[in-house]
Design a protein around this motif. Structure first.
Motif, PDB file in Angstrom:
ATOM      1  N   THR A   2       9.934   2.836   2.524  1.00 26.66           N
ATOM      2  CA  THR A   2      10.267   1.816   1.530  1.00 26.66           C
ATOM      3  C   THR A   2       9.010   1.449   0.756  1.00 26.66           C
ATOM      4  OG1 THR A   2      12.037   0.915   2.908  1.00 26.66           O
ATOM      5  CG2 THR A   2      11.163  -0.497   1.174  1.00 26.66           C
ATOM      6  N   GLU A   3       9.125   1.428  -0.584  1.00 23.49           N
ATOM      7  CA  GLU A   3       7.967   1.149  -1.433  1.00 23.49           C
ATOM      8  C   GLU A   3       8.399   0.299  -2.620  1.00 23.49           C
ATOM      9  OE1 GLU A   3       4.438   3.720  -3.671  1.00 23.49           O
ATOM     10  OE2 GLU A   3       6.475   4.550  -3.533  1.00 23.49           O
ATOM     11  N   ILE A   4       7.635  -0.766  -2.903  1.00 18.98           N
ATOM     12  CA  ILE A   4       7.854  -1.586  -4.096  1.00 18.98           C
ATOM     13  C   ILE A   4       6.709  -1.325  -5.059  1.00 18.98           C
ATOM     14  CG2 ILE A   4       8.068  -3.919  -5.025  1.00 18.98           C
ATOM     15  CD1 ILE A   4       9.232  -4.812  -2.387  1.00 18.98           C
ATOM     16  N   THR A   5       7.051  -0.970  -6.297  1.00 17.49           N
ATOM     17  CA  THR A   5       6.033  -0.636  -7.285  1.00 17.49           C
ATOM     18  C   THR A   5       6.178  -1.522  -8.512  1.00 17.49           C
ATOM     19  OG1 THR A   5       7.483   1.121  -8.128  1.00 17.49           O
ATOM     20  CG2 THR A   5       5.770   1.766  -6.561  1.00 17.49           C
ATOM     21  N   LEU A   6       5.025  -1.835  -9.118  1.00 23.56           N
ATOM     22  CA  LEU A   6       4.964  -2.594 -10.367  1.00 23.56           C
ATOM     23  C   LEU A   6       4.737  -1.608 -11.499  1.00 23.56           C
ATOM     24  CD1 LEU A   6       4.719  -5.393 -11.842  1.00 23.56           C
ATOM     25  CD2 LEU A   6       2.241  -5.184 -11.468  1.00 23.56           C
ATOM     26  N   HIS A   7       5.566  -1.680 -12.527  1.00 26.41           N
ATOM     27  CA  HIS A   7       5.485  -0.719 -13.630  1.00 26.41           C
ATOM     28  C   HIS A   7       4.955  -1.381 -14.898  1.00 26.41           C
ATOM     29  CE1 HIS A   7       7.608   2.648 -11.618  1.00 26.41           C
ATOM     30  NE2 HIS A   7       8.098   1.651 -10.883  1.00 26.41           N
ATOM     31  N   GLN A   8       4.396  -0.555 -15.774  1.00 30.08           N
ATOM     32  CA  GLN A   8       3.818  -1.036 -17.027  1.00 30.08           C
ATOM     33  C   GLN A   8       4.812  -1.040 -18.174  1.00 30.08           C
ATOM     34  OE1 GLN A   8       0.677  -2.367 -16.818  1.00 30.08           O
ATOM     35  NE2 GLN A   8       1.121  -1.893 -14.655  1.00 30.08           N
ATOM     36  N   SER A   9       5.974  -0.453 -17.967  1.00 29.66           N
ATOM     37  CA  SER A   9       7.049  -0.491 -18.967  1.00 29.66           C
ATOM     38  C   SER A   9       8.333  -0.011 -18.307  1.00 29.66           C
ATOM     39  CB  SER A   9       6.723   0.390 -20.176  1.00 29.66           C
ATOM     40  OG  SER A   9       6.819   1.764 -19.836  1.00 29.66           O
ATOM     41  N   LEU A  10       9.446  -0.327 -18.931  1.00 25.67           N
ATOM     42  CA  LEU A  10      10.735   0.127 -18.415  1.00 25.67           C
ATOM     43  C   LEU A  10      10.856   1.641 -18.517  1.00 25.67           C
ATOM     44  CD1 LEU A  10      13.496  -0.814 -17.289  1.00 25.67           C
ATOM     45  CD2 LEU A  10      14.312  -0.907 -19.652  1.00 25.67           C
ATOM     46  N   SER A  11      10.196   2.234 -19.495  1.00 27.16           N
ATOM     47  CA  SER A  11      10.304   3.679 -19.714  1.00 27.16           C
ATOM     48  C   SER A  11       9.745   4.488 -18.541  1.00 27.16           C
ATOM     49  CB  SER A  11       9.611   4.080 -21.016  1.00 27.16           C
ATOM     50  OG  SER A  11       8.235   3.753 -20.968  1.00 27.16           O
ATOM     51  N   GLU A  12       8.996   3.843 -17.649  1.00 25.70           N
ATOM     52  CA  GLU A  12       8.492   4.543 -16.466  1.00 25.70           C
ATOM     53  C   GLU A  12       9.574   4.739 -15.404  1.00 25.70           C
ATOM     54  OE1 GLU A  12       3.879   2.846 -16.714  1.00 25.70           O
ATOM     55  OE2 GLU A  12       5.116   2.458 -14.943  1.00 25.70           O
ATOM     56  N   ILE A  13      10.728   4.116 -15.602  1.00 25.10           N
ATOM     57  CA  ILE A  13      11.824   4.189 -14.632  1.00 25.10           C
ATOM     58  C   ILE A  13      12.973   4.965 -15.250  1.00 25.10           C
ATOM     59  CG2 ILE A  13      13.433   2.841 -13.227  1.00 25.10           C
ATOM     60  CD1 ILE A  13      11.420   0.546 -13.309  1.00 25.10           C
TER      61      ILE A  13
END
Length: 385
Positions: A2-13
């Motif tokens: 299980t991993e929680i990540t912080l992204h710099q934009s929605l486009s990374e998902i």
């Protein structure tokens, strides 16, 4: 794993994975609301309505189990308190007068959208972990606060017990469809004075001679957005100073979301002169923006409130959410409804002061909802009409 990540934009998902947790029900029809879908949030970002220079910078959180996205949160770094509709300007001013730095802050929200909906996307079992992760982001970056606005009542109830979280209750005015077959069925439940007022307002609006059309999907011509942009700019300049959405946002809405949109347009011949933009959910019609280039008596009430009620009844939806504020909605059948938000403030002394304020505000809101409902427009049982 299980991993929680912080992204710099929605486009990374990945869009498909995001929508699978944001609106899994849309696989069999409409989403409960379209505002946390990838297409809506990405329309804001790709159009420049959010992003660099706007005070809304997307930093979504994602929780993956063995690489598969199972939970997500639409989170933003905020450089101001504009476009939120649950106001904390007073908190910011008090904190900065005391020598603190209120901005930037974190906001779990849908930008410019005062509509209740899920803010913790995915199974409820992951909600507390996502909230805790968001607080950790705020703590690591020495931010003043984290705010979760227009969350659902279930989210508020389940997360209000998290350490340091404050639960705020405010109100909006919503219209409920109590099984009405026609607009006249709805009117029959109102006091005679309110029935007469609404009928008169509708007659006055129709006396303008304008043609009103309810448009959705491919019925919405691309050129109509040029007209609506004029309407939106006029209203935005009067209400907010600078409209939040760019012109490109409406093009993106047309390209990716026109099946989620109901556009009420008033025409003088072929020329659009006024319009109201609504978004369509599974059970709810969400009124968002209104504007005009000509003033006609009662046209605002007709396009924003009465046409919305007509459409909801005809299409079997359950309610209309007509946006923020506006006690004038009460006389038109829209009743006060609690709205929930959650707040975490890093400074414990300031957090305690806000907590005391929220206790008093909650009592005042509860009393106001009770009084407004009691003296609302509907006929009272056993009273003379």
């Amino acid at each position: 794993m299980t991993e929680i990540t912080l992204h710099q934009s929605l486009s990374e998902i990945d869009a498909t994975q995001w929508d699978a947790v944001a609106a899994p029900e849309q696989a069999s029809g409409r989403p409960v609301d379209p505002f946390t879908t990838y297409r809506f949030l990405q329309a804001l970002d790709s159009s420049g309505s959010t992003g660099t220079g706007t005070g809304w910078t997307a930093h979504p959180l994602a929780l993956r189990v063995d690489g598969q996205l199972v939970a997500a949160v639409p989170m933003y770094a905020k450089g101001h308190s504009q476009g939120e509709y649950i106001f904390d300007h007073g908190w910011a001013q008090a904190f900065e007068r005391a020598g603190g730095r209120y901005y930037p802050k974190l906001q779990i929200a849908v930008p410019f959208t005062p509509a209740t909906g899920r803010r913790f996307l995915g199974a409820a079992a992951y909600h507390e972990a996502m909230l805790t992760a968001a607080i950790s982001v705020a703590t690591r970056n020495r931010l003043s606060s984290l705010h979760v606005t227009f969350c659902t009542a279930d989210e508020a109830d389940s997360l209000a017990g998290v350490d340091g979280i404050l639960h705020r209750v405010t109100q909006q005015f919503h219209w409920e469809n109590n099984g009405y077959a026609t607009f006249d069925d709805f009117l029959s439940q109102l006091s005679s004075r309110k029935r007469k007022m609404i009928r008169k307002e509708r007659e006055t609006a129709r006396a303008s001679g304008l043609i009103i059309r309810a448009l959705t999907g491919d019925q919405i011509e691309p050129a109509y957005w040029d007209a609506f942009w004029q309407f939106y700019q006029d209203t935005g300049a009067r209400k907010w100073g600078t409209p939040y959405l760019t012109r490109a946002a409406f093009t993106r809405f047309h390209d990716t979301m026109r099946d989620d949109i109901l556009l009420m347009m008033a025409f003088d011949g072929d020329r659009p002169v006024a319009g109201a933009l609504n978004f369509i959910g599974r059970d709810t019609l969400f009124g968002r923006y209104w504007g005009c280039v000509e003033d006609h008596p009662c046209l605002h009430f007709e396009l924003c409130y009465y046409q919305a009620i007509d459409w909801v009844i005809a299409n079997g939806l359950h309610r209309v959410e007509a946006g923020a504020q506006g006690e004038h909605k009460l006389a038109r059948g829209y009743l006060p409804t609690p709205v929930h938000s959650l707040h975490w403030i890093a400074d414990t002394g300031f957090r305690d002061a806000v907590a005391r304020y929220l206790q008093e505000e909650r009592r005042a809101v509860d009393e106001e909802i009770e009084v407004l409902t009691q003296y609302g427009p509907f006929r009272r049982v056993h009273s003379e009409d």
